[in-house]
Design a protein around this motif. Structure first.
Motif, PDB file in Angstrom:
ATOM      1  N   TYR A 105       0.688  -1.310  -0.095  1.00 32.10           N
ATOM      2  CA  TYR A 105       0.110  -0.022   0.305  1.00 32.10           C
ATOM      3  C   TYR A 105       0.960   1.352  -0.001  1.00 32.10           C
ATOM      4  CZ  TYR A 105      -3.031  -3.898   1.030  1.00 32.10           C
ATOM      5  OH  TYR A 105      -3.385  -5.230   1.087  1.00 32.10           O
ATOM      6  N   SER A 106       2.026   1.197   0.312  1.00 30.37           N
ATOM      7  CA  SER A 106       2.972   2.281   0.028  1.00 30.37           C
ATOM      8  C   SER A 106       2.897   2.820  -1.148  1.00 30.37           C
ATOM      9  CB  SER A 106       4.402   1.684   0.429  1.00 30.37           C
ATOM     10  OG  SER A 106       4.669   1.245   1.732  1.00 30.37           O
ATOM     11  N   TYR A 107       2.687   2.191  -2.206  1.00 30.68           N
ATOM     12  CA  TYR A 107       2.449   2.578  -3.745  1.00 30.68           C
ATOM     13  C   TYR A 107       1.580   3.622  -3.698  1.00 30.68           C
ATOM     14  CZ  TYR A 107       0.215   2.692  -8.461  1.00 30.68           C
ATOM     15  OH  TYR A 107      -0.136   3.348  -9.368  1.00 30.68           O
ATOM     16  N   LEU A 108       0.220   3.434  -3.043  1.00 34.83           N
ATOM     17  CA  LEU A 108      -0.811   4.599  -3.097  1.00 34.83           C
ATOM     18  C   LEU A 108      -0.205   5.687  -2.546  1.00 34.83           C
ATOM     19  CD1 LEU A 108      -3.510   2.312  -1.766  1.00 34.83           C
ATOM     20  CD2 LEU A 108      -3.329   2.785  -4.260  1.00 34.83           C
ATOM     21  N   GLU A 109       0.628   5.640  -1.514  1.00 33.74           N
ATOM     22  CA  GLU A 109       1.288   7.158  -0.897  1.00 33.74           C
ATOM     23  C   GLU A 109       1.962   7.802  -1.997  1.00 33.74           C
ATOM     24  OE1 GLU A 109       3.246   8.776   3.142  1.00 33.74           O
ATOM     25  OE2 GLU A 109       3.749   6.841   2.233  1.00 33.74           O
ATOM     26  N   TYR A 131      -3.161   6.245   0.683  1.00 32.62           N
ATOM     27  CA  TYR A 131      -2.447   5.398   1.286  1.00 32.62           C
ATOM     28  C   TYR A 131      -3.024   4.648   2.590  1.00 32.62           C
ATOM     29  CZ  TYR A 131       1.656   3.502   4.112  1.00 32.62           C
ATOM     30  OH  TYR A 131       2.512   2.721   4.954  1.00 32.62           O
ATOM     31  N   ASP A 136       2.272   0.387   7.920  1.00 32.11           N
ATOM     32  CA  ASP A 136       1.530   1.414   7.204  1.00 32.11           C
ATOM     33  C   ASP A 136       1.052   2.356   8.394  1.00 32.11           C
ATOM     34  OD1 ASP A 136       1.566   0.136   4.666  1.00 32.11           O
ATOM     35  OD2 ASP A 136       0.078  -1.035   5.316  1.00 32.11           O
TER      36      ASP A 136
END
Length: 492
Positions: free
Chosen positions: A105-109, A117, A358
């Motif tokens: 989910y780091s991708y979303l940030e 994120y 996260d």
């Protein structure tokens, strides 16, 4: 079969798992080992172990039980799964490895912003907690009925026992331990389903050829359903597309299964893992559906009142534990336990990882393996065990359907916004008003529920597993409405 006999074998089984945990975590119980197994896992161990994680007790009991209503129509869903796994291997895994991340989910940030994120990570925590509770509930009701009811043990105590056993062999080694224990549990799972077919066929006096012919010619063997697209939830297009997108969401956008892939040495090994896993996954589901056909054939031959069992999920345990003898009963119980605990132990590790990375920012700490952070990780592990316990009790009060249907129904609501977020990030070059994303992630499932509840009266259309597509589409369109064109395209 005597409850004490089943309990004795389960105790031996868990002692083996605890022993494996002791040796795999010895000298390496730090956070890097717990979260990503030091990125040193062998792809073939990961591929084989993922079978147990992906299938779970739901496949073991609920898929055979659902054959009565939908025949082999579930295989249409499995075909969609297979295509989804290939897309994960070729599209998502390369992205994750390029970013060199612990939490996916780091991708979303990086792509959409801080609140996107946090929204994606929170969706995972809710989705996986609910899904894991569903799966644990399934094995718990079997353990309760055939073991613990004999001593008048309350259901909630049964759940606590299950969670304590899981916690005992996962709290220290985490993913490094689970890669090995899941491999062992998959062996039990696959052996159990093959042996179950053998024992059922033997009791019906069928050899291999006759068993295949019995399944093939039974009224349950229809795979493809093409009639009435609007009103039939089992229609091929609905099942296939539902399987495709649920797989992308529940596997490719799920920290649990992706965490195992990210523990491989490199992208090449991770892709070999996924493609090998796909082939085994498709084949083993054929076996589970065949078990279902044989179970209903057996029930008809022996005069078993299936409706009196209450739910189709009770058919397999009823026959295995009361009609086939001691050895088949033990084989069944070990297979069911292996399937469900392989899923729950993995989920607990992934939930702990996601929350620590996260929300507590472990990946940004200078000393990630300090004793303080390791202790915090232990507390988080316990908290998620308690949450799963509470959700299992709630589910026991409200469930009146086959668990496999309940799980994928819930996934349509919980994973839909996650699918929409990743789709928007990967398919567009637009910025979003990041602070509004959490509102959209709450609004989309609500709108999806309204559509699902009224689709027959409004559109004369019956919504099936494609609910996740509707939910993701609503999320995507809402994100589009609060977005603007990016001036500079980020490269990952």
């Amino acid at each position: 079969m005597e409850p004490i006999t089943l309990l004795s074998f389960l105790i031996i089984y868990f002692l083996i798992l605890i022993g494996v945990s002791y040796f795999t975590s010895k000298g390496s119980s730090d956070n890097a080992s717990f979260f990503i197994a030091n990125r040193n896992s062998k792809w073939y161990f990961v591929a084989f172990g993922m079978i147990g994680t992906a299938l779970s007790g739901v496949t073991f009991i609920s898929v055979p039980g659902a054959v009565d209503k939908s025949a082999f129509g579930y295989f249409q869903f499995v075909l969609g799964n297979a295509v989804g796994f290939v897309l994960i291997a070729t599209v998502l895994l390369p992205l994750y490895y390029r970013l060199n991340i612990i939490s996916i989910y780091s991708y979303l940030e990086r792509r959409l912003g801080f609140w996107s994120y946090k929204s994606g990570a929170m969706i995972f925590l809710i989705s996986r907690t609910i899904g894991s509770a569903f799966r644990l509930y399934l094995v718990a009701i079997v353990l309760q009925k055939f073991i613990f009811d004999a001593w008048n043990v309350p259901f909630w105590i049964t759940i606590i026992i299950c969670l304590l056993l899981i916690w005992s062999y996962t709290f220290k080694g985490g993913l490094k331990t689970i890669i090995i224990t899941d491999t062992l549990q998959t062996v039990f799972l696959l052996s159990s389903v093959v042996l179950s077919i053998y024992f059922i066929a033997k009791s019906l006096n069928l050899d291999i050829a006759a068993t295949i012919e019995t399944v093939k010619t039974s009224s349950y063997s229809q795979i493809f359903f093409w009639d009435d697209f609007v009103g039939n939830k089992n229609h091929f297009i609905k099942q296939f597309l539902g399987g495709l997108f649920i797989t992308i969401a529940m596997t490719g956008l799920d920290q649990d299964l992706m965490q195992k892939n990210l523990s491989c040495k490199n992208i090449g090994e991770a892709q070999k893992n996924m493609l090998t896993f796909t082939g085994i996954f498709v084949c083993i589901n054929i076996f589970f559906l065949s078990v279902g056909a044989l179970l209903y054939t057996f029930a008809a031959a022996k005069g078993i009142d299936v409706k009196a069992l209450g739910t189709p999920d009770h058919l397999f345990p009823e026959i295995a534990l009361n009609y086939l003898g001691v050895v088949p009963a033990i084989v069944f119980m070990l297979g069911l336990t292996a399937a469900t605990f392989a899923t729950t132990d993995s989920a607990l590790t992934a939930l702990t990882t996601s929350f620590c990375v996260d929300f507590l920012g472990f990946d940004k700490k200078q000393d990630q393996n300090s004793s303080k952070l390791v202790n915090i990780r232990h507390y988080v592990h316990i908290v998620f065990s308690v949450l799963i316990f509470l959700v299992v009790l709630i589910f026991k009060l409200i469930n009146d359907d086959s668990v496999v249907n309940a799980i994928f129904k819930a996934a349509g609501y919980t994973y839909g916004p996650l699918l929409g977020l990743f789709a928007f990030g990967m398919l567009t070059y637009r910025n979003v008003k990041d602070s509004l994303v959490p509102i959209i992630c709450i609004l989309s499932p609500i709108l999806s529920f309204v559509i699902d509840a009224n689709s027959l009266s409004w559109f004369n259309y019956s919504v099936g597993f494609e609910l996740i597509i509707i939910n993701a589409a609503i999320t995507f369109l809402c994100l589009l409405a609060i977005s603007n064109q990016r001036e500079k395209v980020l490269k990952f």
